[in-house]
Write a protein that holds these residues in place. Sequence first.
Motif, PDB file in Angstrom:
ATOM      1  N   ALA A  89      15.690   1.877   6.249  1.00 21.24           N
ATOM      2  CA  ALA A  89      16.563   1.156   7.211  1.00 21.24           C
ATOM      3  C   ALA A  89      16.784   1.773   8.537  1.00 21.24           C
ATOM      4  N   VAL A 105      13.727   1.539  10.606  1.00 23.44           N
ATOM      5  CA  VAL A 105      13.573   0.088  11.155  1.00 23.44           C
ATOM      6  C   VAL A 105      14.477  -0.005  12.335  1.00 23.44           C
ATOM      7  N   SER A 165      13.214   1.840  15.170  1.00 23.75           N
ATOM      8  CA  SER A 165      12.124   1.381  16.025  1.00 23.75           C
ATOM      9  C   SER A 165      12.252   0.140  16.898  1.00 23.75           C
ATOM     10  N   LEU A 166      13.377  -0.682  16.343  1.00 22.61           N
ATOM     11  CA  LEU A 166      14.052  -1.752  17.082  1.00 22.61           C
ATOM     12  C   LEU A 166      14.494  -1.437  18.473  1.00 22.61           C
TER      13      LEU A 166
END
Length: 293
Positions: A36, A39, A42-43
């Motif tokens: 998580a 992610v 990365s966002l």
Amino acid sequence: MAGSTDSAPPRSEPIAAVPVRHPGRWVAAAVLLVLAAMVVHSLLTNPAWQWSVVGDYLFSGRVLGGLLVTAELTVLAMLIGVVGGVLIAVMRLSNNPIVSGVAWFYAWFFRGTPVLVQIIFWSFIGFLYPYLSLGIPFGPEFIFFDSNKLIPLFMGAVLGLGLNEAAYMSEIVRAGILSVDTGQTEAAEALGMTRTKIMTRIVLPQAMRVIIPPTGNETISMLKTTSLVAVVAGGDLFTEVQLIYGGNYKQIPLLVVASLWYLLFTSVLSVGQYYIERRYSRGTSVQAGGNVR
């Protein structure tokens, strides 16, 4: 026996219960947290997402206008779907073979053909039937309507979505009706109640406990299915997003804008579904402490 004394049973010592350890759970939780975090990182750090563009268009007039059309399509299509589904379900349960056969054919046809094809057919019904009329069957016609004016693109999209939804809702409603004990229907008939009163006052109120959960899921699904209206330029949220990124070539951030709005609306619908389900489950829900409300 005389002179004998009853010996008290030995008192058992309390057992020191040791909870079972589950190291695998902690390992799985740690792995999920790491994934998580990756992610989210990365966002936030990948410039390809172009969050500044997302912020510029998230509340733009065109996007909000498309969002309003999406909401209208969802409400109208579900209204047609629910009303039509109840009607088709009652027809399916009729003792008249013609009535039940027509209802079966309706559900078979609309569930068996893609909803996208149905939207296109209804939106461009004027190509098949330039005008619609009222008159005597197989006889003279008295009143004529221009199909393109009677069923514009928006109404064609509503009919395509709503009539398709009615086929699925009919099976949901039918399952709910069949879940009610037939003994109650027989008792009501013995009291002289009409079939209409039995259905509206006894069967349907109890069937709602079975009907409501899948209906909420269908409503959430319908909200997202309205994006298919973009194929006929229906003016919905996805249509407007496509038109915008067709001009500025910012596909990714504009698709993120649409996704954020869809997520928000589906979350609101999910909360509403939760409270409606809780209302209709009163008297049957078992609480965590074992008490029945």
